[in-house]
Design a protein around this motif. Structure first.
Motif, short mmCIF file in Angstrom:
data_model
loop_
_atom_site.label_atom_id
_atom_site.label_comp_id
_atom_site.label_asym_id
_atom_site.label_seq_id
_atom_site.Cartn_x
_atom_site.Cartn_y
_atom_site.Cartn_z
N ASP A 99 27.42 31.57 -19.40
CA ASP A 99 28.70 32.14 -19.79
C ASP A 99 29.85 31.45 -19.06
O ASP A 99 29.66 30.68 -18.12
N ASP A 100 31.08 31.74 -19.52
CA ASP A 100 32.26 31.10 -18.98
C ASP A 100 32.44 31.36 -17.49
O ASP A 100 32.85 30.48 -16.73
N ALA A 101 32.13 32.58 -17.06
CA ALA A 101 32.30 32.93 -15.65
C ALA A 101 31.38 32.09 -14.77
O ALA A 101 31.78 31.61 -13.70
N THR A 102 30.15 31.88 -15.22
CA THR A 102 29.21 31.07 -14.45
C THR A 102 29.63 29.62 -14.44
O THR A 102 29.53 28.94 -13.41
N ALA A 104 32.71 28.54 -14.67
CA ALA A 104 33.87 28.45 -13.79
C ALA A 104 33.46 28.46 -12.33
O ALA A 104 33.99 27.70 -11.51
N ALA A 105 32.49 29.32 -11.99
CA ALA A 105 32.01 29.37 -10.61
C ALA A 105 31.34 28.07 -10.21
O ALA A 105 31.53 27.56 -9.10
N GLN A 125 40.71 24.08 -14.66
CA GLN A 125 40.21 25.32 -15.23
C GLN A 125 41.11 25.72 -16.38
O GLN A 125 42.33 25.71 -16.27
N ARG A 157 35.58 21.90 -17.33
CA ARG A 157 34.58 22.61 -18.12
C ARG A 157 34.65 22.16 -19.56
O ARG A 157 35.68 21.69 -20.03
#
Length: 230
Positions: A99-102, A104-105, A125, A157
Motif C-alpha cells: 500500500d501507499d503508506a508502506t 512512503a515509509a 513524496q 515512488r
C-alpha cells in the motif's frame, strides 16, 4: 471350470469386500497422505524463492518496528552505492503491490539510510493534485560526505502516468511486495508490469508483518546475501 453364475457371485462378493476395505482405509488415513499433489495447497512463497523468481540477489525484510528499518535496508543502500555510484545523480523508484503508506515509509527510510552512509538525497513524496513534496536530506554529521557531490540520489515512488504522458524512467527500482497470495508466476508478472525491460529491479523488500502473518518466521526466511552486505 466353475459355472459362470458362481464366478459372478464370487466376483461380486470379493469386489464388495475390497470396496469396503478401501473405503475404510481412505476414511482412516489422514487426507494429506492420499491427496494428489495437484490438489494439495501450495506452500507460501518465501522471500528467497521470490528473489530467485524475479532474478534479484538482494532480498531484505522491512521490520515492523520503524527504529530497525534503516539498519535492515543497509544491503539495499550498499547495492545502490555500488551500482549507481559511478553514474550519479541517479533516481531510485519504490514500486510494488504494497500500500501507499508502506511505500512512503520505505522511501523515507531508504533515503535516511543513504544519508547515514554519506549520500545527499532528494526525497520526492507525492502531494495532492500536481503538488510534489520534495525534501532534501543531507548526509548525517557522523558520515563522511564526498566533496562536490550533492543531490546524488533521487528517491521517488511509482506514480500513474497522467495526461497520457509516460513517467520518468528510473535508474533503479526497489520492488516492495508482501508476497501474500503471490506465486512465482504472479510475482514475475508484477515485476514485468513495473519493469518491462527487466533491467531496473535491483532489490526486493518484503514487509516483515505481511505474507505469513508471523514476524518471526518471516525474519528467519530472510538472509542478507554476502555480496549485498559487503
Amino acid at each position: 471350470k466353475p459355472p459362470a453364475p458362481i464366478v459372478l457371485a464370487a466376483a461380486l462378493l470379493f469386489g464388495a469386500c475390497a470396496g469396503l476395505g478401501i473405503a475404510y482405509l481412505l476414511e482412516w488415513l489422514p487426507s494429506s497422505r492420499i491427496m494428489p499433489e495437484r490438489l494439495k495447497p501450495m506452500a507460501a512463497l518465501t522471500p528467497e524463492a521470490a528473489g530467485r523468481a524475479i532474478g534479484v540477489g538482494t532480498v531484505v525484510s522491512l521490520p515492523a518496528a520503524a527504529a530497525r528499518r534503516e539498519d535492515a535496508l543497509i544491503p539495499v543502500t550498499r547495492l545502490l552505492q555500488r551500482t549507481l555510484g559511478p553514474h550519479l545523480p541517479a533516481s531510485v523508484m519504490i514500486a510494488g503491490s504494497v500500500d501507499d503508506a508502506t511505500q512512503a515509509a520505505l522511501a523515507e527510510h531508504l533515503a535516511n539510510s543513504l544519508a547515514a552512509h554519506g549520500e545527499s538525497v532528494l526525497l520526492c513524496q507525492d502531494g495532492s493534485g500536481r503538488d510534489m513534496n520534495i525534501r532534501r536530506i543531507e548526509p548525517a554529521a557522523a558520515a563522511t560526505a564526498k566533496p562536490g557531490r550533492r543531490r546524488n540520489f533521487i528517491i521517488m515512488r511509482q506514480t500513474s502516468p497522467s495526461d497520457g504522458k509516460a513517467g520518468a524512467r528510473p535508474d533503479a527500482i526497489v520492488l516492495a511486495s508482501s508476497l501474500a497470495g503471490e506465486t512465482p508466476r504472479s510475482l514475475v508478472d508484477q515485476a514485468a508490469a513495473i519493469d518491462p525491460v527487466g533491467e531496473h529491479i535491483v532489490a526486493l523488500v518484503v514487509p516483515e508483518d505481511s505474507g505469513t502473518g508471523a514476524r518471526g518466521l518471516a525474519s528467519r526466511w530472510l538472509r542478507r546475501p554476502a555480496q549485498a552486505a559487503a
